[in-house]
Motif scaffolding. Structure first.
Motif, PDB file in Angstrom:
ATOM      1  N   ASP A  19       0.821  -1.209   0.000  1.00  0.00           N
ATOM      2  CA  ASP A  19       0.000   0.000   0.000  1.00  0.00           C
ATOM      3  C   ASP A  19       0.857   1.262   0.000  1.00  0.00           C
ATOM      4  OD1 ASP A  19      -2.448  -1.294  -0.068  1.00  0.00           O
ATOM      5  OD2 ASP A  19      -2.520  -1.507   2.101  1.00  0.00           O
ATOM      6  N   GLU A  20       1.945   1.242   0.737  1.00  0.00           N
ATOM      7  CA  GLU A  20       2.840   2.400   0.777  1.00  0.00           C
ATOM      8  C   GLU A  20       3.451   2.640  -0.604  1.00  0.00           C
ATOM      9  OE1 GLU A  20       4.950   5.661   1.978  1.00  0.00           O
ATOM     10  OE2 GLU A  20       3.321   4.629   3.003  1.00  0.00           O
ATOM     11  N   ARG A  24      -8.405   8.096   3.411  1.00  0.00           N
ATOM     12  CA  ARG A  24      -7.947   6.806   3.902  1.00  0.00           C
ATOM     13  C   ARG A  24      -6.446   6.679   3.858  1.00  0.00           C
ATOM     14  NH1 ARG A  24     -11.445   2.320   1.081  1.00  0.00           N
ATOM     15  NH2 ARG A  24     -10.547   1.097   2.780  1.00  0.00           N
ATOM     16  N   ASP A  25      -5.786   7.489   3.031  1.00  0.00           N
ATOM     17  CA  ASP A  25      -4.330   7.375   2.880  1.00  0.00           C
ATOM     18  C   ASP A  25      -3.571   8.267   3.864  1.00  0.00           C
ATOM     19  OD1 ASP A  25      -5.079   9.749   1.672  1.00  0.00           O
ATOM     20  OD2 ASP A  25      -3.561   9.615   0.117  1.00  0.00           O
ATOM     21  N   ARG A  68       2.127   1.844  -3.518  1.00  0.00           N
ATOM     22  CA  ARG A  68       1.083   2.361  -4.399  1.00  0.00           C
ATOM     23  C   ARG A  68       0.783   3.826  -4.095  1.00  0.00           C
ATOM     24  NH1 ARG A  68      -3.971  -1.400  -4.689  1.00  0.00           N
ATOM     25  NH2 ARG A  68      -4.402  -0.016  -6.416  1.00  0.00           N
ATOM     26  N   ARG A  69       0.758   4.182  -2.810  1.00  0.00           N
ATOM     27  CA  ARG A  69       0.503   5.559  -2.421  1.00  0.00           C
ATOM     28  C   ARG A  69       1.595   6.477  -2.953  1.00  0.00           C
ATOM     29  NH1 ARG A  69       1.986   9.364   0.822  1.00  0.00           N
ATOM     30  NH2 ARG A  69       3.632   8.170   1.773  1.00  0.00           N
TER      31      ARG A  69
END
Length: 51
Positions: free
Chosen positions: A2-3, A49-50, A5-6
Motif C-alpha cells: 500500500d505504501e 484513507r491514505d 502504491r501511495r
C-alpha cells in the motif's frame, strides 16, 4: 504494498500538476499550490484513507 502504491500515485499526481503549473507564478506560489492540490481541501483531509 500500500505504501508503494501511495507513493507512486503521489508521484504521478505531482508530475501532472507540474505539467499544468502556472510558470508565470513564483516558485513559492507554485509549490504552495501544488501542496494544496496534493493534500486536498482541509474539510476532507480527516476522511482520507491514505492519511
Amino acid at each position: 504494498m500500500d505504501e508503494k502504491r501511495r507513493q507512486r500515485a503521489q508521484n504521478l499526481a505531482g508530475t501532472a500538476i507540474n505539467a499544468m503549473a502556472d510558470h508565470s507564478a513564483s516558485r513559492i506560489d507554485q509549490s504552495a499550490r501544488k501542496h494544496d492540490l496534493l493534500d486536498g481541501p482541509r474539510e476532507f483531509r480527516s476522511f482520507r484513507r491514505d492519511r
